[in-house]
Design a protein around this motif. Structure first.
Motif, PDB file in Angstrom:
ATOM      1  N   LEU A 273       0.862  -1.181   0.000  1.00 58.48           N
ATOM      2  CA  LEU A 273       0.000   0.000   0.000  1.00 58.48           C
ATOM      3  C   LEU A 273       0.900   1.232   0.000  1.00 58.48           C
ATOM      4  CD1 LEU A 273      -2.701  -1.078   2.606  1.00 58.48           C
ATOM      5  CD2 LEU A 273      -2.703  -1.391   0.116  1.00 58.48           C
ATOM      6  N   LYS A 274       0.886   1.938  -1.105  1.00 63.15           N
ATOM      7  CA  LYS A 274       1.776   3.088  -1.270  1.00 63.15           C
ATOM      8  C   LYS A 274       1.211   4.299  -0.528  1.00 63.15           C
ATOM      9  CE  LYS A 274       3.993   5.707  -5.039  1.00 63.15           C
ATOM     10  NZ  LYS A 274       4.030   5.819  -6.518  1.00 63.15           N
ATOM     11  N   GLY A 275       2.029   4.895   0.310  1.00 66.95           N
ATOM     12  CA  GLY A 275       1.623   6.079   1.046  1.00 66.95           C
ATOM     13  C   GLY A 275       2.556   7.238   0.753  1.00 66.95           C
ATOM     14  N   TYR A 276       2.082   8.448   1.016  1.00 73.95           N
ATOM     15  CA  TYR A 276       2.851   9.661   0.759  1.00 73.95           C
ATOM     16  C   TYR A 276       2.978  10.477   2.042  1.00 73.95           C
ATOM     17  CZ  TYR A 276       2.025   8.784  -4.215  1.00 73.95           C
ATOM     18  OH  TYR A 276       1.995   8.230  -5.473  1.00 73.95           O
ATOM     19  N   ALA A 320       4.258  -2.293  -6.987  1.00 76.80           N
ATOM     20  CA  ALA A 320       5.515  -1.926  -6.324  1.00 76.80           C
ATOM     21  C   ALA A 320       6.152  -0.696  -6.956  1.00 76.80           C
ATOM     22  CB  ALA A 320       6.481  -3.109  -6.368  1.00 76.80           C
ATOM     23  N   ASP A 321       5.349   0.302  -7.255  1.00 73.65           N
ATOM     24  CA  ASP A 321       5.811   1.541  -7.881  1.00 73.65           C
ATOM     25  C   ASP A 321       6.149   2.546  -6.784  1.00 73.65           C
ATOM     26  OD1 ASP A 321       6.245   3.840  -9.292  1.00 73.65           O
ATOM     27  OD2 ASP A 321       4.298   3.870 -10.302  1.00 73.65           O
ATOM     28  N   THR A 322       7.413   2.872  -6.631  1.00 73.86           N
ATOM     29  CA  THR A 322       7.839   3.792  -5.568  1.00 73.86           C
ATOM     30  C   THR A 322       7.969   5.238  -6.040  1.00 73.86           C
ATOM     31  OG1 THR A 322      10.170   3.328  -6.029  1.00 73.86           O
ATOM     32  CG2 THR A 322       9.097   1.968  -4.347  1.00 73.86           C
ATOM     33  N   ARG A 323       7.650   5.511  -7.309  1.00 73.03           N
ATOM     34  CA  ARG A 323       7.795   6.871  -7.817  1.00 73.03           C
ATOM     35  C   ARG A 323       6.814   7.816  -7.116  1.00 73.03           C
ATOM     36  NH1 ARG A 323       6.976   5.669 -14.072  1.00 73.03           N
ATOM     37  NH2 ARG A 323       5.366   4.374 -13.081  1.00 73.03           N
ATOM     38  N   ILE A 324       7.249   9.054  -6.928  1.00 71.77           N
ATOM     39  CA  ILE A 324       6.397  10.067  -6.314  1.00 71.77           C
ATOM     40  C   ILE A 324       5.499  10.675  -7.387  1.00 71.77           C
ATOM     41  CG2 ILE A 324       6.381  12.323  -5.176  1.00 71.77           C
ATOM     42  CD1 ILE A 324       8.957  11.544  -3.784  1.00 71.77           C
ATOM     43  N   ASP A 325       4.201  10.566  -7.199  1.00 73.62           N
ATOM     44  CA  ASP A 325       3.209  11.117  -8.125  1.00 73.62           C
ATOM     45  C   ASP A 325       3.010  12.599  -7.780  1.00 73.62           C
ATOM     46  OD1 ASP A 325       0.881  11.959  -9.392  1.00 73.62           O
ATOM     47  OD2 ASP A 325      -0.092  10.007  -9.231  1.00 73.62           O
ATOM     48  N   PRO A 326       3.406  13.517  -8.657  1.00 72.85           N
ATOM     49  CA  PRO A 326       3.265  14.954  -8.353  1.00 72.85           C
ATOM     50  C   PRO A 326       1.820  15.358  -8.046  1.00 72.85           C
ATOM     51  CG  PRO A 326       4.653  14.626 -10.291  1.00 72.85           C
ATOM     52  CD  PRO A 326       4.038  13.300  -9.972  1.00 72.85           C
ATOM     53  N   LEU A 332      -2.084  16.478  -1.483  1.00 74.87           N
ATOM     54  CA  LEU A 332      -1.792  16.449  -0.048  1.00 74.87           C
ATOM     55  C   LEU A 332      -1.516  17.859   0.476  1.00 74.87           C
ATOM     56  CD1 LEU A 332      -1.460  14.680   2.417  1.00 74.87           C
ATOM     57  CD2 LEU A 332       0.885  14.177   1.715  1.00 74.87           C
ATOM     58  N   LYS A 333      -0.822  18.668  -0.322  1.00 75.77           N
ATOM     59  CA  LYS A 333      -0.589  20.061   0.077  1.00 75.77           C
ATOM     60  C   LYS A 333      -1.901  20.827   0.171  1.00 75.77           C
ATOM     61  CE  LYS A 333       4.144  20.762  -1.598  1.00 75.77           C
ATOM     62  NZ  LYS A 333       5.010  21.533  -2.534  1.00 75.77           N
ATOM     63  N   ARG A 334      -2.817  20.580  -0.770  1.00 77.99           N
ATOM     64  CA  ARG A 334      -4.113  21.265  -0.724  1.00 77.99           C
ATOM     65  C   ARG A 334      -4.874  20.908   0.553  1.00 77.99           C
ATOM     66  NH1 ARG A 334      -4.189  20.422  -6.428  1.00 77.99           N
ATOM     67  NH2 ARG A 334      -5.140  18.362  -6.167  1.00 77.99           N
ATOM     68  N   LEU A 335      -4.880  19.636   0.900  1.00 78.85           N
ATOM     69  CA  LEU A 335      -5.583  19.197   2.099  1.00 78.85           C
ATOM     70  C   LEU A 335      -4.965  19.807   3.357  1.00 78.85           C
ATOM     71  CD1 LEU A 335      -6.083  15.423   1.206  1.00 78.85           C
ATOM     72  CD2 LEU A 335      -7.862  17.186   1.310  1.00 78.85           C
ATOM     73  N   THR A 350       9.346  18.790   1.699  1.00 83.22           N
ATOM     74  CA  THR A 350       9.943  17.699   0.922  1.00 83.22           C
ATOM     75  C   THR A 350       8.968  16.533   0.890  1.00 83.22           C
ATOM     76  OG1 THR A 350      11.090  16.909   2.910  1.00 83.22           O
ATOM     77  CG2 THR A 350      12.316  18.343   1.430  1.00 83.22           C
ATOM     78  N   ALA A 351       8.894  15.887  -0.267  1.00 79.43           N
ATOM     79  CA  ALA A 351       7.912  14.818  -0.481  1.00 79.43           C
ATOM     80  C   ALA A 351       8.555  13.446  -0.379  1.00 79.43           C
ATOM     81  CB  ALA A 351       7.262  14.990  -1.844  1.00 79.43           C
ATOM     82  N   TRP A 352       7.760  12.473  -0.002  1.00 79.82           N
ATOM     83  CA  TRP A 352       8.217  11.085   0.119  1.00 79.82           C
ATOM     84  C   TRP A 352       7.083  10.145  -0.246  1.00 79.82           C
ATOM     85  CZ3 TRP A 352       6.233   7.306   3.457  1.00 79.82           C
ATOM     86  CH2 TRP A 352       6.968   6.110   3.561  1.00 79.82           C
ATOM     87  N   ALA A 353       7.449   8.994  -0.773  1.00 76.65           N
ATOM     88  CA  ALA A 353       6.482   7.922  -1.014  1.00 76.65           C
ATOM     89  C   ALA A 353       7.132   6.609  -0.610  1.00 76.65           C
ATOM     90  CB  ALA A 353       6.061   7.872  -2.479  1.00 76.65           C
TER      91      ALA A 353
END
Length: 415
Positions: A273-276, A320-326, A332-335, A350-353
């Motif tokens: 489960l990919k989280g940011y 298993a995609d670890t790329r950060i989705d812009p 997330l910034k809007r929320l 700074t962003a992380w996934a």
């Protein structure tokens, strides 16, 4: 009796705590981590919350319908991409089977027991790793509700002596950073004793202590490829450093554990489960929350860690995609800006996934596998930091032939 040699695969928070408890139990421990540094995969920039009493499994009655609604929202907490991978569909089928009130209640009860064991384990670790080394704070936890129905449902559940039910105005008085949200809230529940901390800093501090431990043989940087079996036991581990051998082997390698277990003929019901998360600087003029906050309907977590605000959210089922989705980071910034516009410098966040290896019922699996000398400590999902100390202690007890502190039930592997 000759000292038992054990290889632990995985240098995240689960593998490191496992190494500590096994070293303390008298095993000669070698830890293998494929990255250049410990704790930089799922453990790196997680939500930072140690929520021992807020352990609700993802699977529950009504979740499938909610999931469809979430998928339609621009900044919804869930995103799903179908894969041509039978493991995704098998996991989903099992997840749906757990989406009922009875399964949720029984799993929650067991996770609460594990949470209390983990709390005690972290207190025990203070003797080796001081809390200030990883920015630990007893911040308490505030769960905010926007829906009156959701709030009343939460209030109606069994209360603990540490719980306070708050009106929106009371919630803002307790945590002024929520002022912009007061008119949108139905209420909040505050729980004492929940903490925040920097999981990556904890991993680095524990690695330092392990290197000083007389029973820690090696902390190696290398990748595990497959387990080699002979006569129903693991005879060796193929790695980028060559073949490694020990008396016992422990899988604690996050989602990589799934493929390693498969090399030994074991199916692990894990899905990534990919989280940011965002880590936003807190300047002198900002009004950052001191309390750990969970925005229940938005499924967003907020934790102040030293001079930064950690904002974590999202469940992307995209393999298993670890790329950060812009787009997910922008959402997330809007929320965060909507909830607490003055809390931090979101422009310089700074962003992380990361991939959080979850089981269908959200219960980690700890104990013996069907292979005689292969042990499991996997499937902690988004609560790896919360549960790591508890499952490490259970693992050490089981490997020593001791009775675990409580009946494991859904925590016991069924391989």
């Amino acid at each position: 009796m000759q000292q038992q040699q054990v290889i632990i695969i995985g240098g995240g928070v689960v593998g490191l705590t496992s190494a500590w408890w096994l070293a303390e139990a008298g095993y000669k421990v070698t830890l293998l981590e494929r990255n250049e540094q410990v704790g930089i995969a799922a453990s790196y920039r997680n939500g930072g919350q140690l929520s021992y009493r807020y352990v609700a499994p993802l699977a529950d009655a009504g979740v499938p319908l909610k999931a469809l609604q979430w998928l339609l929202r621009k900044d919804g907490p869930l995103r799903f991409r179908p894969e041509a991978d039978w493991r995704q569909w098998r996991w989903l089928a099992s997840f749906l089977c757990n989406c009922n009130a009875a399964s949720n209640a029984s799993t929650t009860a067991k996770l609460l027991e594990l949470g209390e064991l983990s709390r005690a384990g972290m207190a025990q670790l203070e003797l080796a790793v001081p809390p200030e080394a990883y920015a630990w704070r007893d911040a308490g936890k505030l769960i905010i509700y926007r829906s009156q129905a959701m709030f009343q449902r939460a209030v109606s559940r069994a209360a603990s002596e540490t719980r306070l039910v708050l009106t929106p105005a009371q919630a803002v008085r307790r945590e002024p950073a929520l002022a912009a949200l007061q008119e949108s809230l139905a209420g909040a529940i505050f729980t004492e004793g929940e903490a925040v901390a920097d999981c990556h800093a904890f991993c680095l501090a524990l690695e330092t202590r392990l290197r000083q431990h007389p029973n820690c043989a090696l902390l190696l940087k290398g990748e595990a490829y497959k387990l080699v079996l002979r006569n129903g036991k693991v005879a060796g581990l193929e790695t980028s450093l060559g073949r490694m051998k020990a008396d016992q082997y422990v899988l604690a390698a996050g989602i990589q554990s799934r493929d390693l277990a498969a090399s030994a003929g074991i199916y692990l019901p894990l899905y990534p489960l990919k989280g940011y998360s965002l880590t936003a600087p807190v300047r002198a003029h900002h009004l950052a929350p001191e309390i750990s906050i969970t925005d229940f309907e938005r499924k967003v977590l907020y934790a102040r860690i030293k001079g930064s605000l950690r904002v974590a959210a999202m469940v992307d089922m995209v393999g298993a995609d670890t790329r950060i989705d812009p787009g997910r980071i922008a959402g997330l910034k809007r929320l965060a800006r909507e909830a607490m516009p003055q809390a931090a410098d979101y422009e310089h966040a700074t962003a992380w996934a990361g991939l959080r290896p979850a089981t269908p019922n959200s219960a980690p699996l700890v104990g013996a596998s069907k292979v005689a000398n292969l042990w499991l400590n996997v499937g902690h999902g988004p609560l790896g930091f919360t549960f790591a100390a508890g499952t490490a202690r259970i693992l050490a007890d089981l490997m020593a032939g001791k009775t675990p502190p409580f009946a494991l039930d859904c925590l016991a592997p069924k391989t």
